[in-house]
Structure formats: C-alpha cells, structure tokens
Design a protein around this motif. Structure first.
Motif, PDB file in Angstrom:
ATOM      1  N   LEU A  19      -4.135   5.930   6.057  1.00  0.00           N
ATOM      2  CA  LEU A  19      -2.852   6.479   6.491  1.00  0.00           C
ATOM      3  C   LEU A  19      -2.957   7.057   7.900  1.00  0.00           C
ATOM      4  O   LEU A  19      -2.079   6.827   8.748  1.00  0.00           O
ATOM      5  CB  LEU A  19      -2.387   7.557   5.514  1.00  0.00           C
ATOM      6  CG  LEU A  19      -1.082   8.268   5.880  1.00  0.00           C
ATOM      7  CD1 LEU A  19       0.075   7.276   5.964  1.00  0.00           C
ATOM      8  CD2 LEU A  19      -0.774   9.374   4.862  1.00  0.00           C
ATOM      9  N   ARG A  20      -4.021   7.784   8.154  1.00  0.00           N
ATOM     10  CA  ARG A  20      -4.222   8.384   9.482  1.00  0.00           C
ATOM     11  C   ARG A  20      -4.303   7.294  10.560  1.00  0.00           C
ATOM     12  O   ARG A  20      -3.705   7.413  11.638  1.00  0.00           O
ATOM     13  CB  ARG A  20      -5.490   9.231   9.454  1.00  0.00           C
ATOM     14  CG  ARG A  20      -5.735  10.057  10.700  1.00  0.00           C
ATOM     15  CD  ARG A  20      -6.798  11.116  10.438  1.00  0.00           C
ATOM     16  NE  ARG A  20      -8.064  10.538  10.021  1.00  0.00           N
ATOM     17  CZ  ARG A  20      -8.580  10.680   8.796  1.00  0.00           C
ATOM     18  NH1 ARG A  20      -7.931  11.360   7.860  1.00  0.00           N
ATOM     19  NH2 ARG A  20      -9.749  10.142   8.504  1.00  0.00           N
ATOM     20  N   ARG A  32       8.453  12.111  13.590  1.00  0.00           N
ATOM     21  CA  ARG A  32       9.207  10.862  13.618  1.00  0.00           C
ATOM     22  C   ARG A  32       9.037  10.076  12.318  1.00  0.00           C
ATOM     23  O   ARG A  32       9.980   9.455  11.826  1.00  0.00           O
ATOM     24  CB  ARG A  32       8.748   9.999  14.807  1.00  0.00           C
ATOM     25  CG  ARG A  32       9.082  10.575  16.174  1.00  0.00           C
ATOM     26  CD  ARG A  32      10.569  10.874  16.295  1.00  0.00           C
ATOM     27  NE  ARG A  32      11.378   9.693  16.019  1.00  0.00           N
ATOM     28  CZ  ARG A  32      12.647   9.743  15.597  1.00  0.00           C
ATOM     29  NH1 ARG A  32      13.227  10.907  15.389  1.00  0.00           N
ATOM     30  NH2 ARG A  32      13.322   8.633  15.383  1.00  0.00           N
ATOM     31  N   VAL A  33       7.832  10.095  11.764  1.00  0.00           N
ATOM     32  CA  VAL A  33       7.609   9.428  10.469  1.00  0.00           C
ATOM     33  C   VAL A  33       8.479  10.084   9.407  1.00  0.00           C
ATOM     34  O   VAL A  33       9.132   9.411   8.599  1.00  0.00           O
ATOM     35  CB  VAL A  33       6.121   9.487  10.069  1.00  0.00           C
ATOM     36  CG1 VAL A  33       5.933   8.970   8.649  1.00  0.00           C
ATOM     37  CG2 VAL A  33       5.263   8.680  11.046  1.00  0.00           C
ATOM     38  N   GLY A  41      16.464   8.000   2.729  1.00  0.00           N
ATOM     39  CA  GLY A  41      16.732   8.803   1.544  1.00  0.00           C
ATOM     40  C   GLY A  41      15.479   9.293   0.850  1.00  0.00           C
ATOM     41  O   GLY A  41      15.523   9.701  -0.313  1.00  0.00           O
ATOM     42  N   VAL A  42      14.348   9.251   1.566  1.00  0.00           N
ATOM     43  CA  VAL A  42      13.068   9.692   1.005  1.00  0.00           C
ATOM     44  C   VAL A  42      12.717  11.045   1.611  1.00  0.00           C
ATOM     45  O   VAL A  42      12.575  11.169   2.824  1.00  0.00           O
ATOM     46  CB  VAL A  42      11.943   8.679   1.297  1.00  0.00           C
ATOM     47  CG1 VAL A  42      10.618   9.175   0.722  1.00  0.00           C
ATOM     48  CG2 VAL A  42      12.308   7.319   0.732  1.00  0.00           C
ATOM     49  N   SER A  70       7.523   3.299   1.001  1.00  0.00           N
ATOM     50  CA  SER A  70       8.345   3.303   2.210  1.00  0.00           C
ATOM     51  C   SER A  70       7.479   3.450   3.452  1.00  0.00           C
ATOM     52  O   SER A  70       7.758   2.838   4.498  1.00  0.00           O
ATOM     53  CB  SER A  70       9.367   4.444   2.144  1.00  0.00           C
ATOM     54  OG  SER A  70      10.287   4.253   1.093  1.00  0.00           O
ATOM     55  N   LEU A  71       6.418   4.246   3.355  1.00  0.00           N
ATOM     56  CA  LEU A  71       5.506   4.422   4.490  1.00  0.00           C
ATOM     57  C   LEU A  71       4.868   3.095   4.893  1.00  0.00           C
ATOM     58  O   LEU A  71       4.700   2.810   6.086  1.00  0.00           O
ATOM     59  CB  LEU A  71       4.416   5.434   4.138  1.00  0.00           C
ATOM     60  CG  LEU A  71       4.738   6.913   4.324  1.00  0.00           C
ATOM     61  CD1 LEU A  71       3.621   7.772   3.757  1.00  0.00           C
ATOM     62  CD2 LEU A  71       4.956   7.228   5.797  1.00  0.00           C
ATOM     63  N   GLU A  72       4.501   2.299   3.907  1.00  0.00           N
ATOM     64  CA  GLU A  72       3.893   1.002   4.211  1.00  0.00           C
ATOM     65  C   GLU A  72       4.827   0.152   5.075  1.00  0.00           C
ATOM     66  O   GLU A  72       4.391  -0.494   6.029  1.00  0.00           O
ATOM     67  CB  GLU A  72       3.552   0.275   2.909  1.00  0.00           C
ATOM     68  CG  GLU A  72       2.420   0.932   2.124  1.00  0.00           C
ATOM     69  CD  GLU A  72       2.218   0.330   0.755  1.00  0.00           C
ATOM     70  OE1 GLU A  72       1.139   0.547   0.162  1.00  0.00           O
ATOM     71  OE2 GLU A  72       3.140  -0.357   0.260  1.00  0.00           O
ATOM     72  N   ASP A  73       6.102   0.176   4.749  1.00  0.00           N
ATOM     73  CA  ASP A  73       7.068  -0.606   5.518  1.00  0.00           C
ATOM     74  C   ASP A  73       7.286  -0.008   6.910  1.00  0.00           C
ATOM     75  O   ASP A  73       7.282  -0.715   7.912  1.00  0.00           O
ATOM     76  CB  ASP A  73       8.392  -0.650   4.753  1.00  0.00           C
ATOM     77  CG  ASP A  73       9.402  -1.591   5.402  1.00  0.00           C
ATOM     78  OD1 ASP A  73       8.981  -2.620   5.957  1.00  0.00           O
ATOM     79  OD2 ASP A  73      10.606  -1.290   5.358  1.00  0.00           O
ATOM     80  N   ILE A  74       7.459   1.317   6.973  1.00  0.00           N
ATOM     81  CA  ILE A  74       7.687   1.993   8.255  1.00  0.00           C
ATOM     82  C   ILE A  74       6.518   1.777   9.213  1.00  0.00           C
ATOM     83  O   ILE A  74       6.710   1.584  10.425  1.00  0.00           O
ATOM     84  CB  ILE A  74       7.925   3.503   8.023  1.00  0.00           C
ATOM     85  CG1 ILE A  74       9.277   3.727   7.338  1.00  0.00           C
ATOM     86  CG2 ILE A  74       7.843   4.293   9.327  1.00  0.00           C
ATOM     87  CD1 ILE A  74       9.488   5.141   6.859  1.00  0.00           C
ATOM     88  N   LEU A  75       5.301   1.779   8.691  1.00  0.00           N
ATOM     89  CA  LEU A  75       4.109   1.659   9.527  1.00  0.00           C
ATOM     90  C   LEU A  75       3.663   0.212   9.731  1.00  0.00           C
ATOM     91  O   LEU A  75       2.614  -0.046  10.321  1.00  0.00           O
ATOM     92  CB  LEU A  75       2.969   2.472   8.907  1.00  0.00           C
ATOM     93  CG  LEU A  75       3.241   3.981   8.785  1.00  0.00           C
ATOM     94  CD1 LEU A  75       2.117   4.672   8.024  1.00  0.00           C
ATOM     95  CD2 LEU A  75       3.422   4.614  10.163  1.00  0.00           C
TER      96      LEU A  75
END
Length: 295
Positions: A19-20, A32-33, A41-42, A70-75
């Motif tokens: 993640l880091r 921003r994340v 909506g998270v 959702s983090l996987e998609d955003i990153l």
C-alpha cells in the motif's frame, strides 16, 4: 470452537509495504486518496490510511475490506493486488486477520479455565477425526453455525469433549443438537472467550467413534468470516458458507495460516461456497467474504 479452537500467510508487513509503495507511486497525498475514496461514498479517515500503510493496523471490518477494493482501483492496481496480501482474520470465533498473541492476563485466564475443565488431559483422550461446519448468514449478518464433529476415543470411558470459543465482545448461544448435551460452561466476556463441555449420552470406549452435533448462534459477529484454529492435525475439515439474507454480489476467499495468500471461491448452484482442508493442522483455516450489495 473446540480446544481445536474455532477459528502465516504473508509476512506481517506485506500489505502495508504494498500500500505504501502504491500510494507513493501514484503521487497522491493521503488527503487526496481519502478525498477520492469519499467521492465514491467510501468513508475512511486519513489516520486509518496512515496506520494501514505504516503497518500499525490492518483493514479488519467489512467496510474496511470494501475500502481496500476501492483503493486498488484508485491506485491503478489489479483487483486483489492488496486484498490478497491481507493475512487471515484474527481468531474471534465463527466470525474467524491473523491470530494475535494474547495478553499475559488473558492467557492466564484461559489456562486457568481449561485446567478447571481437565485440560489438557481430557482433550488428548479424544482425537478429532473430521469436522463439518455449515455457517448460515442471515439478512442482518448474524451467523448460525451447525457443527458436526467425529471423534475417536484413545482411552476407555470418555464422556465429554471440551470446547473453547473465541467470540470477541459478542457472546454467542451454544446448543446441543445430537448425541450430546451442554455441560458446565464458563463465559469470560472481558477476555472474549467461552469454555464449555459437550457431555456424551454414553461412555465411549477406546477405539470407538462418537458423532456429535451442536449449534453456535451469534447475532452480531465481529467479522465477515468463519474459521477454525486447530491445535493438532484433523483428517478432514469442511466449511460451508450460505447467505440466507439479501441477495447480492459477494466475493469469497479461502485462507489458512499454512499457505500464503488467499484463494477466491466460486458460488455453487445452491448459492453456497465451501472449502475443505485434508490432514490439516496445527493452524487456522476458514472462509471470509466481502459484500457488494445493491444500494
């Protein structure tokens, strides 16, 4: 959970390191994340994100697991790139992250309770040959587990089987269903576990087997997971998960402490998933899931 307790994979820092690295590579600040998650909506705080990437904490609750997706998609990561690095749930009963080391006080409390139930002598006189857990999840997330255990006596005159159930803050209801009845029970709410015994209908002789069935009803489990923690090797452990509540799209994963990562499971025609462990233990084995229900 029995004294083969009802509930390691990746290294402890695998998820936090990935993640880091992903956040650093994206060029996004934690603020921003967090804002991008909020736009979907998270709701995840910047503090939580900081703890996750530092390894101080890891996503545990169902809402946090959904946030990781959702983090996987955003990153810009592949689906499962972060989720696959999360270790098994820590043992908290039928709802089974990795097991955490108990505090010394909790360990002393547990050992004292087991001693009053005759452990380790009683448990060593019965071998757990096979175990089948069917966990039905209701519309409110409550778990009702029907457990069928096949035991073999290693000495004559066995009349009971001790259980240890880690349940966190929500104490479940234990009931006997077949070839047994509930005997002495101790609930240690502050420590988050219950010790009980199943009394057999008749003594079991050396080399003979005993089939018992019991139920565990937990209206508000801590985790969207069911697992067992085994002290010794069990020949066969079969676990089924059935959602009887609101229909929706769910992802299911099999995990264990003896094999890194998690394996995604396929829902069968009856709307259930299952996983089986053969000649397994010591260790934790179970299924966890993530909801993606219609709004």
């Amino acid at each position: 959970m029995s004294v083969e307790r009802l509930g390691s994979g990746q290294p402890d820092d695998a998820f936090s390191a990935a993640l880091r690295s992903a956040i650093s590579g994206s060029g996004l600040s934690l603020d921003r994340v967090q804002a991008r998650l909020q736009s979907r909506g998270v709701s995840v705080s910047v503090t939580a994100l900081s703890y996750w990437q530092s390894g101080k904490r890891q996503p545990e609750r169902q809402s946090s697991i959904s946030a990781v997706r959702s983090l996987e998609d955003i990153l810009g990561l592949d689906p499962g790139a972060l989720l696959g690095l999360l270790p098994p749930p820590r043992p908290r009963g039928v709802t089974g992250r990795r097991p955490r080391k108990r505090t010394s006080q909790r360990e002393r409390t547990l050992r004292a309770a087991l001693a009053r139930f005759g452990e380790p002598d009683v448990g060593s006189q019965l071998a757990l040959i096979g175990l089948h857990d069917r966990c039905v999840v209701d519309a409110h997330g409550g778990h009702r587990v029907t457990a069928r255990a096949l035991l073999r006596a290693t000495t004559d005159g066995q009349v009971r089987w001790p259980l240890v159930y880690d349940h966190g803050h929500n104490t479940p209801l234990l009931s006997a269903q077949r070839n047994c009845r509930i005997g002495e029970t101790e609930v240690h709410a502050d420590a988050g576990f219950t010790v009980a015994e199943l009394l057999f209908d008749r003594p079991v002789g050396k080399g003979d087997t005993q089939l018992v069935e019991y139920e565990i009803d937990q209206p508000q489990p801590d985790r969207a997971a069911h697992f067992r923690e085994f002290r010794t090797t069990v020949h066969e452990y079969l676990v089924e998960i059935v959602h009887a509540g609101e229909p929706g799209s769910r992802s299911y994963w099999q995990y264990s402490t003896t094999r890194p990562g998690r394996r995604e499971l396929t829902v069968d025609d009856a709307g259930a998933v299952h996983a089986v462990a053969l000649d397994f233990g010591p260790g934790v084995f179970g299924i966890e899931w993530s909801d993606d229900l219609p709004s």
